[in-house]
Design a protein around this motif. Sequence first.
Motif, PDB file in Angstrom:
ATOM      1  N   PRO A  78       0.827  -1.122   0.028  1.00  0.00           N
ATOM      2  CA  PRO A  78      -0.025   0.104  -0.013  1.00  0.00           C
ATOM      3  C   PRO A  78       0.833   1.209  -0.039  1.00  0.00           C
ATOM      4  N   GLY A  79       0.268   2.248  -0.851  1.00  0.00           N
ATOM      5  CA  GLY A  79       0.994   3.569  -0.816  1.00  0.00           C
ATOM      6  C   GLY A  79       1.769   3.739  -2.077  1.00  0.00           C
ATOM      7  N   THR A  80       2.103   2.851  -2.714  1.00  0.00           N
ATOM      8  CA  THR A  80       2.833   3.056  -4.044  1.00  0.00           C
ATOM      9  C   THR A  80       1.762   3.352  -5.076  1.00  0.00           C
ATOM     10  N   ILE A  81       2.442   4.530  -5.849  1.00  0.00           N
ATOM     11  CA  ILE A  81       1.636   5.177  -6.653  1.00  0.00           C
ATOM     12  C   ILE A  81       2.443   4.692  -8.288  1.00  0.00           C
ATOM     13  N   THR A  82       1.757   4.420  -9.304  1.00  0.00           N
ATOM     14  CA  THR A  82       2.282   4.097 -10.351  1.00  0.00           C
ATOM     15  C   THR A  82       1.707   4.550 -11.570  1.00  0.00           C
ATOM     16  N   LEU A  83       2.282   5.413 -12.496  1.00  0.00           N
ATOM     17  CA  LEU A  83       1.922   5.962 -13.719  1.00  0.00           C
ATOM     18  C   LEU A  83       1.794   4.845 -14.690  1.00  0.00           C
ATOM     19  N   ARG A  84       1.228   4.800 -15.766  1.00  0.00           N
ATOM     20  CA  ARG A  84       1.238   3.945 -16.907  1.00  0.00           C
ATOM     21  C   ARG A  84       2.395   4.505 -17.566  1.00  0.00           C
ATOM     22  N   PRO A  85       3.216   3.531 -18.132  1.00  0.00           N
ATOM     23  CA  PRO A  85       4.458   3.864 -18.975  1.00  0.00           C
ATOM     24  C   PRO A  85       4.198   4.973 -19.893  1.00  0.00           C
ATOM     25  N   GLU A  86       3.198   5.074 -20.852  1.00  0.00           N
ATOM     26  CA  GLU A  86       2.970   5.969 -21.499  1.00  0.00           C
ATOM     27  C   GLU A  86       2.757   7.293 -21.014  1.00  0.00           C
ATOM     28  N   THR A  87       2.092   7.373 -19.910  1.00  0.00           N
ATOM     29  CA  THR A  87       1.887   8.742 -18.946  1.00  0.00           C
ATOM     30  C   THR A  87       3.171   9.293 -18.660  1.00  0.00           C
ATOM     31  N   LEU A  88       4.131   8.481 -18.342  1.00  0.00           N
ATOM     32  CA  LEU A  88       5.510   8.941 -17.952  1.00  0.00           C
ATOM     33  C   LEU A  88       6.458   9.502 -19.087  1.00  0.00           C
ATOM     34  N   THR A  89       6.080   8.612 -20.249  1.00  0.00           N
ATOM     35  CA  THR A  89       6.781   9.187 -21.416  1.00  0.00           C
ATOM     36  C   THR A  89       6.267  10.446 -21.614  1.00  0.00           C
ATOM     37  N   ASN A  90       4.980  10.549 -21.584  1.00  0.00           N
ATOM     38  CA  ASN A  90       4.298  11.841 -22.287  1.00  0.00           C
ATOM     39  C   ASN A  90       4.626  12.865 -21.256  1.00  0.00           C
ATOM     40  N   VAL A  91       4.762  12.693 -19.985  1.00  0.00           N
ATOM     41  CA  VAL A  91       5.073  13.704 -18.941  1.00  0.00           C
ATOM     42  C   VAL A  91       6.395  14.271 -19.079  1.00  0.00           C
ATOM     43  N   ALA A  92       7.566  13.382 -19.358  1.00  0.00           N
ATOM     44  CA  ALA A  92       8.687  13.766 -19.687  1.00  0.00           C
ATOM     45  C   ALA A  92       9.011  14.388 -21.037  1.00  0.00           C
ATOM     46  N   MET A  93       7.988  14.145 -21.699  1.00  0.00           N
ATOM     47  CA  MET A  93       8.170  14.632 -23.154  1.00  0.00           C
ATOM     48  C   MET A  93       7.710  16.035 -22.961  1.00  0.00           C
ATOM     49  N   ASP A  94       6.412  16.303 -22.239  1.00  0.00           N
ATOM     50  CA  ASP A  94       6.125  17.592 -22.284  1.00  0.00           C
ATOM     51  C   ASP A  94       6.965  18.546 -21.569  1.00  0.00           C
ATOM     52  N   ILE A  95       7.476  17.977 -20.448  1.00  0.00           N
ATOM     53  CA  ILE A  95       8.639  18.977 -19.738  1.00  0.00           C
ATOM     54  C   ILE A  95       9.810  19.232 -20.509  1.00  0.00           C
ATOM     55  N   ILE A  96      10.134  18.371 -21.316  1.00  0.00           N
ATOM     56  CA  ILE A  96      11.563  18.476 -21.860  1.00  0.00           C
ATOM     57  C   ILE A  96      11.137  19.464 -23.153  1.00  0.00           C
ATOM     58  N   GLN A  97       9.890  19.482 -23.932  1.00  0.00           N
ATOM     59  CA  GLN A  97       9.533  20.272 -25.040  1.00  0.00           C
ATOM     60  C   GLN A  97       9.456  21.506 -24.541  1.00  0.00           C
ATOM     61  N   SER A  98       8.819  21.826 -23.145  1.00  0.00           N
ATOM     62  CA  SER A  98       8.617  23.056 -22.830  1.00  0.00           C
ATOM     63  C   SER A  98      10.257  23.849 -22.796  1.00  0.00           C
ATOM     64  N   LEU A  99      11.062  23.118 -21.867  1.00  0.00           N
ATOM     65  CA  LEU A  99      12.431  23.561 -21.716  1.00  0.00           C
ATOM     66  C   LEU A  99      13.127  23.962 -23.078  1.00  0.00           C
ATOM     67  N   VAL A 100      13.046  23.008 -24.033  1.00  0.00           N
ATOM     68  CA  VAL A 100      13.571  23.229 -25.437  1.00  0.00           C
ATOM     69  C   VAL A 100      12.761  24.518 -26.055  1.00  0.00           C
ATOM     70  N   TYR A 101      11.417  24.803 -26.141  1.00  0.00           N
ATOM     71  CA  TYR A 101      10.911  25.796 -26.307  1.00  0.00           C
ATOM     72  C   TYR A 101      11.426  27.129 -26.162  1.00  0.00           C
ATOM     73  N   HIS A 102      11.973  26.959 -24.829  1.00  0.00           N
ATOM     74  CA  HIS A 102      12.594  28.333 -24.004  1.00  0.00           C
ATOM     75  C   HIS A 102      13.896  28.613 -24.378  1.00  0.00           C
ATOM     76  N   GLY A 103      14.535  27.417 -25.159  1.00  0.00           N
ATOM     77  CA  GLY A 103      15.884  27.633 -25.490  1.00  0.00           C
ATOM     78  C   GLY A 103      16.967  26.861 -24.811  1.00  0.00           C
ATOM     79  N   PHE A 104      16.532  25.815 -23.862  1.00  0.00           N
ATOM     80  CA  PHE A 104      17.514  25.031 -23.388  1.00  0.00           C
ATOM     81  C   PHE A 104      17.736  24.085 -24.217  1.00  0.00           C
ATOM     82  N   GLU A 105      19.268  23.719 -24.381  1.00  0.00           N
ATOM     83  CA  GLU A 105      19.678  22.902 -25.539  1.00  0.00           C
ATOM     84  C   GLU A 105      20.178  21.559 -24.799  1.00  0.00           C
TER      85      GLU A 105
END
Length: 269
Positions: A78-105
Amino acid sequence: MKSVWLQENKWEDVEHYLENKKTILVPFGSVEQHAKHLPMGTDSLVAIKVAEDAAAQTGTLVAPPTWVGWAPHHMAFPGTITLRPETLTNVAMDIIQSLVYHGFEKIILINGHREANLPPLKIAVTKLRNRTGAFIAIADPFYIAEQVGRRIRLSEAGGIGHAAEMETSHMYYIHPELCEEENAVKNVHQKHPFLQHDPYSGGDRVFVPSDVAAYREGSMNIGVVGDPTVSTKENGEIYHHELVGNIVNFIQYCEEEVQVTLRNQEIPL
Ligand SMILES: [Zn+2]
């Protein structure tokens, strides 16, 4: 910068930062059972502390941590929380894409959850590396601190697994207030050599995903796989400093030698 943490700065601080520096660290972890002696947030707490210390030594920004990851087998407790793998992929992609949009290389993911987060994170970084041209890396303790892990381990083969020797030593050093050493239990039993989970034992092996019920039973109904009874704060300190030192070294390489031309800087929509 007032803080290494992106979320503790103002937008103008980020604008100034990007005039000179294009690197950012992005921690990923997990909230999952860690037996009876470590807190459930262990993997996230590790990623946060490692990122924070490497950032402080290099004047690098750190994006907000993603606390939950992909941990289906730990749902046995009990207590464990899991994302579906595609959710984690999408969260990571949205964070990275936001950073790239601002110019992080140059974007370095710090993964505190070791093996389990890697498949979804590898999909995210491979897609965005190809789409945007950004240099995106994943620093995972399994791989970026493998040498020190092999050198300082005290347990027998099979002693490194989950809530086991190395991450327990590490937590005794970085978060002793959250650990209960007296509740650490050893769980090392002989398996077929191809099923060996210990990353430092080497040898030929196959991959068999964990099943929730089997994982509960195989971890002695406690959630431990390996031997945390040999863990020490001293080894955790050695491990932490070599791990952080390697990330610092890699940040310096990224800044001095990696050339990037960004393309397709789009808002995640
Ligand atoms: Zn862990």
